[in-house]
Design a protein around this motif. Structure first.
Motif, mmCIF file in Angstrom:
data_model
loop_
_atom_site.group_PDB
_atom_site.id
_atom_site.type_symbol
_atom_site.label_atom_id
_atom_site.label_comp_id
_atom_site.label_asym_id
_atom_site.label_seq_id
_atom_site.Cartn_x
_atom_site.Cartn_y
_atom_site.Cartn_z
ATOM 1 N N VAL A 19 -18.835 17.307 -7.198
ATOM 2 C CA VAL A 19 -20.159 17.899 -7.439
ATOM 3 C C VAL A 19 -20.239 19.312 -6.864
ATOM 4 C CG1 VAL A 19 -22.586 17.759 -6.728
ATOM 5 C CG2 VAL A 19 -21.439 15.750 -7.681
ATOM 6 N N ALA A 20 -19.617 19.526 -5.695
ATOM 7 C CA ALA A 20 -19.621 20.855 -5.093
ATOM 8 C C ALA A 20 -18.931 21.883 -5.982
ATOM 9 C CB ALA A 20 -18.950 20.810 -3.721
ATOM 10 N N CYS A 21 -17.962 21.416 -6.772
ATOM 11 C CA CYS A 21 -17.250 22.322 -7.690
ATOM 12 C C CYS A 21 -18.095 22.668 -8.912
ATOM 13 C CB CYS A 21 -15.938 21.695 -8.146
ATOM 14 S SG CYS A 21 -14.732 21.417 -6.836
ATOM 15 N N MET A 26 -21.244 29.385 -8.435
ATOM 16 C CA MET A 26 -19.951 29.530 -7.757
ATOM 17 C C MET A 26 -19.024 28.397 -8.188
ATOM 18 S SD MET A 26 -20.958 30.682 -3.870
ATOM 19 C CE MET A 26 -21.906 29.191 -3.593
ATOM 20 N N PRO A 27 -18.577 28.405 -9.438
ATOM 21 C CA PRO A 27 -17.748 27.299 -9.928
ATOM 22 C C PRO A 27 -16.380 27.290 -9.258
ATOM 23 C CG PRO A 27 -17.784 29.080 -11.527
ATOM 24 C CD PRO A 27 -18.777 29.439 -10.469
ATOM 25 N N ARG A 28 -15.829 26.083 -9.141
ATOM 26 C CA ARG A 28 -14.495 25.941 -8.566
ATOM 27 C C ARG A 28 -13.730 24.892 -9.366
ATOM 28 N NH1 ARG A 28 -12.919 23.828 -2.430
ATOM 29 N NH2 ARG A 28 -10.724 24.512 -2.471
ATOM 30 N N MET A 223 -4.750 26.708 -18.253
ATOM 31 C CA MET A 223 -4.524 27.176 -16.888
ATOM 32 C C MET A 223 -4.531 28.709 -16.832
ATOM 33 S SD MET A 223 -4.071 24.502 -14.810
ATOM 34 C CE MET A 223 -2.956 24.823 -13.455
ATOM 35 N N GLN A 224 -4.024 29.344 -17.883
ATOM 36 C CA GLN A 224 -4.054 30.804 -17.962
ATOM 37 C C GLN A 224 -5.486 31.303 -18.111
ATOM 38 O OE1 GLN A 224 -1.375 31.954 -21.128
ATOM 39 N NE2 GLN A 224 0.379 30.950 -20.171
ATOM 40 N N VAL A 225 -6.286 30.574 -18.899
ATOM 41 C CA VAL A 225 -7.701 30.934 -19.043
ATOM 42 C C VAL A 225 -8.392 30.834 -17.684
ATOM 43 C CG1 VAL A 225 -9.898 30.290 -20.097
ATOM 44 C CG2 VAL A 225 -7.798 30.194 -21.447
ATOM 45 N N GLU A 226 -8.125 29.753 -16.958
ATOM 46 C CA GLU A 226 -8.758 29.547 -15.660
ATOM 47 C C GLU A 226 -8.386 30.664 -14.691
ATOM 48 O OE1 GLU A 226 -9.548 28.332 -11.648
ATOM 49 O OE2 GLU A 226 -7.541 28.712 -12.491
ATOM 50 N N ALA A 227 -7.131 31.065 -14.692
ATOM 51 C CA ALA A 227 -6.687 32.121 -13.783
ATOM 52 C C ALA A 227 -7.382 33.445 -14.080
ATOM 53 C CB ALA A 227 -5.166 32.284 -13.881
ATOM 54 N N ALA A 228 -7.657 33.699 -15.353
ATOM 55 C CA ALA A 228 -8.290 34.964 -15.752
ATOM 56 C C ALA A 228 -9.802 34.948 -15.565
ATOM 57 C CB ALA A 228 -7.953 35.271 -17.211
ATOM 58 N N HIS A 229 -10.397 33.741 -15.472
ATOM 59 C CA HIS A 229 -11.865 33.647 -15.391
ATOM 60 C C HIS A 229 -12.282 32.695 -14.267
ATOM 61 C CE1 HIS A 229 -12.143 35.705 -19.322
ATOM 62 N NE2 HIS A 229 -11.086 34.973 -19.648
ATOM 63 N N ARG A 230 -11.583 32.749 -13.165
ATOM 64 C CA ARG A 230 -11.781 31.778 -12.087
ATOM 65 C C ARG A 230 -13.188 31.821 -11.503
ATOM 66 N NH1 ARG A 230 -6.730 31.604 -8.773
ATOM 67 N NH2 ARG A 230 -6.165 30.278 -10.553
ATOM 68 N N GLY A 236 -11.893 21.159 -14.757
ATOM 69 C CA GLY A 236 -11.610 19.963 -13.987
ATOM 70 C C GLY A 236 -10.578 19.074 -14.638
ATOM 71 N N LEU A 237 -9.468 18.841 -13.954
ATOM 72 C CA LEU A 237 -8.430 17.940 -14.431
ATOM 73 C C LEU A 237 -8.548 16.612 -13.691
ATOM 74 C CD1 LEU A 237 -5.341 20.344 -14.494
ATOM 75 C CD2 LEU A 237 -6.840 19.730 -16.379
ATOM 76 N N ILE A 238 -8.431 15.521 -14.439
ATOM 77 C CA ILE A 238 -8.525 14.188 -13.859
ATOM 78 C C ILE A 238 -7.288 13.409 -14.268
ATOM 79 C CG2 ILE A 238 -9.902 12.066 -13.738
ATOM 80 C CD1 ILE A 238 -12.294 13.750 -14.724
#
Length: 629
Positions: A19-21, A26-28, A223-230, A236-238
């Motif tokens: 939930v904190a993410c 402030m997404p994580r 993962m490349q998208v996430e790195a560019a728009h962190r 979220g990977l499960i």
């Protein structure tokens, strides 16, 4: 042995960390470790409820959704029916192929250019191979057929205004895309900044369930998208790498996570009895440091390992019946004596293919890396042609169901497509052409059971059904083998292994198509790791038999210590490559973790005594849990 993962088995802490993410300001991004029976679907649904309550109005005003990608349609349905998730327009729950298609569908020009570049590249590679090869050989015939197919597609590519895709894999038209193309195109387009922005603006939060089995190309692109728009996107990977069962999945996700990611863990196992949880922890302790704890509400449970020597050619049906009787006695559960009350799982598909009678359909194709995932989930076009087009028509005809047969032909045959009927001078004549094609097909059974290849030849000659591209070169090879020019020279440059395996598959009796279709649809008596993943049963019997599994991808004697690892195993381990031991251990883990009450492990071994010694040393089992039969 690795040190256990630190932390307490407190689901609240995992939920709170997730939930904190999920903070839009402030997404994580995170990887949620969710082991067997940990209730990951429940946590995912609770997280979606939190998003709806906290950000639902904000996302709705922006026209944004939360994306949830699952591996199967069944998993989608499971999420959608929880707490009315399916009735909330805020969430988009879909399989990975459907999600990818929804993302790329509005961009036909980009799709067309990707296809054009891909077809040109593949054609140039084939021409280069042909220039070096020998004309007239089987390899040459196959290459030329592929070149012709690519050229034909290139020629009409410019005429296509929009593309179509069917999640069921029934892509029959010239403007249709295959499963693999949808994934590859999406992964390719996500390298473009525009597509990245479209993705994160549409889905500011994206979950991927069973991430260990999601296609590696798409995982890498995301993962490349996430790195560019962190700073502006929550990804979220499960999953659980110990439960990776498909070859297309990405290995080592946990090792490659950026340090900025959160790593919440669900350490409780709500499904399995305490004894089974201890076994699972021992099995995976040789691989990683994830340790589960059984829920206090679970029973102690019962586990038995039955070791049978293959030297005496045992009567397997009798052995397994006696094992069930033993389980009934030691558990006090009379239902063990009723086979229908037990879930029988085979760790390896060759075993099911042998026992259910579709080995000649299955085994040749399973030997090709690129075929395995599609073969196991029923989407491999070469086989789907027989299971989804030909088989329903043949069954309807043999059952005398004229209405069902007519529906199959009307829905699937190009002879009765709208364009064919409109082009025909007399539609009635065209309908008779289709009827004659059906009669011609069914005449194959007048002289016995036809092979899949004979069915293919007949259907191709009458144009009763459209052929998948993968079978067209095989048709050319079959035509060439019947011609007067067929001689030893054709064998001087043999075709690729994939082509040889397809040729062997076409020699299989068509009668083996039906049991294969039942198996991949989950309707057969035996289940495997793919079919039961996420499911649970009171009584589970897992059957391990290297002689039936053929020792190709898996080796149970190695897993249990009845024989040593090979030099190749040791070399691959040193280089960090996957071995048959790794694959076997994961399948053992997945199948054993399906049980809620008691577990019987039936092993046909070349050296039961040595296996017994090894598993006692490894502390997988106690002495009274091992039965030599």
């Amino acid at each position: 042995m690795a040190e256990p993962v630190s932390g307490t088995p407190d689901d609240n802490s995992a939920y709170e960390e997730v939930v904190a993410c999920l903070n839009l300001d402030m997404p994580r991004s995170f990887f949620l470790y969710a082991g067997a029976g940990s209730g990951k679907t429940r946590l995912l649904v609770d997280a979606l409820e939190h998003i709806a309550e906290t950000y639902g109005r904000q996302l709705g005003l922006r026209g944004q959704k939360v994306g949830v990608i699952t591996y199967t349609n069944a998993a989608c349905e499971e999420i959608l029916r929880r707490k009315n998730i399916g009735s909330t327009p805020l969430f988009h729950v879909s399989t990975i192929h459907s999600f990818a298609w929804d993302l790329i569908r509005p961009f036909p020009i980009d799709i067309r250019e990707w296809l054009r570049a891909n077809l040109v590249e593949r054609t140039e590679e084939l021409r280069a191979e042909e220039a070096k090869g020998r004309p007239g050989t089987q390899a040459s015939i196959t290459r030329l057929a592929k070149i012709d197919a690519n050229q034909a597609r290139l020629e009409y590519l410019g005429e296509i205004k929009r593309f179509i895709y069917s999640p069921t894999g029934d892509n029959r038209e010239r403007d249709s895309l295959s499963h693999s193309e949808v994934i590859e195109i999406c992964a390719g387009l996500l390298k473009k900044l525009l597509m990245q922005r479209i993705l994160i603006n549409r889905y500011p939060i994206l979950f991927i369930d069973e991430s260990q089995d999601t296609h590696r190309l798409l995982i890498d692109s995301l993962m490349q998208v996430e790195a560019a728009h962190r700073d502006s996107w929550c990804f979220g990977l499960i999953g659980d790498m110990m439960q990776r069962i498909y070859g297309d999945g990405k290995a080592g996700i946990e090792r490659e996570l950026p340090k900025e990611w959160a790593r919440p863990r669900k350490l409780l196992n709500y499904r399995c009895p305490k004894r089974v949880v201890r076994l699972l922890n021992q099995v995976r302790s040789e691989v990683d440091n994830h340790v589960q704890q059984a829920s206090d509400e679970r029973i102690d449970g019962c586990v038995r390992l039955f070791l049978i020597s293959t030297a005496s050619t045992p009567d397997r049906e009798d052995v397994e019946q006696r094992a069930r009787a033993h389980m009934s006695a030691c558990t006090g559960d009379a239902e063990w004596t009723n086979r229908d009350s037990c879930k029988v799982l085979t760790l390896e598909h060759h075993m099911a293919a042998t026992r259910l009678g579709f080995e000649k359909v299955f085994s040749p194709l399973y030997e090709v890396d690129g075929f395995r995932t599609g073969l196991l989930d029923g989407t491999l076009p070469a086989v789907r042609f027989f299971t989804n087009d030909v088989l329903p028509l043949v069954q309807a005809q043999q059952e005398g169901d004229k209405f069902k047969a007519a529906r199959v032909v009307r829905e699937a045959s190009p002879l009765l497509s709208r364009s064919s009927l409109e082009a025909a001078a007399d539609p009635i004549v065209q309908i008779r052409v289709a009827q004659d094609a059906v009669l011609s097909l069914m005449a194959l059974w007048d002289d016995g059971e036809p092979s899949c290849g004979e069915v293919l030849d007949n259907v191709a000659a009458s144009n009763l059904f459209s052929l998948p591209d993968s079978l067209k070169p095989l048709l050319k090879l079959r035509e060439a083998s019947r011609s007067s020019n067929s001689d030893e020279e054709r064998q001087q440059e043999p075709p690729s292994n994939a082509t040889l395996r397809l040729q062997a598959f076409l020699e299989a009796p068509f009668s083996q198509v039906q049991p294969y279709a039942l198996y991949v649809s989950g309707l057969a008596p035996f289940g495997t790791h793919q079919g039961v993943k996420g499911l649970e049963f009171d009584r589970v019997m897992v059957i391990m038999d290297d002689s039936e599994a053929r020792g190709f991808m898996f080796d149970y004697d190695k897993l249990l210590g009845a024989k040593d690892r090979s030099a190749t195993d040791i070399k691959n381990e040193a280089e960090g490559k996957e071995t048959s031991l790794d694959r076997t251990r994961r399948l053992f883990y997945v199948t054993s973790s399906r049980t809620k009450k008691s577990l019987a492990l039936v092993v046909y071994s070349s050296d039961p005594a040595r296996a017994r010694t090894r598993v006692l040393q490894s502390k997988w089992f106690e002495e009274d849990e091992i039965i030599l039969m």
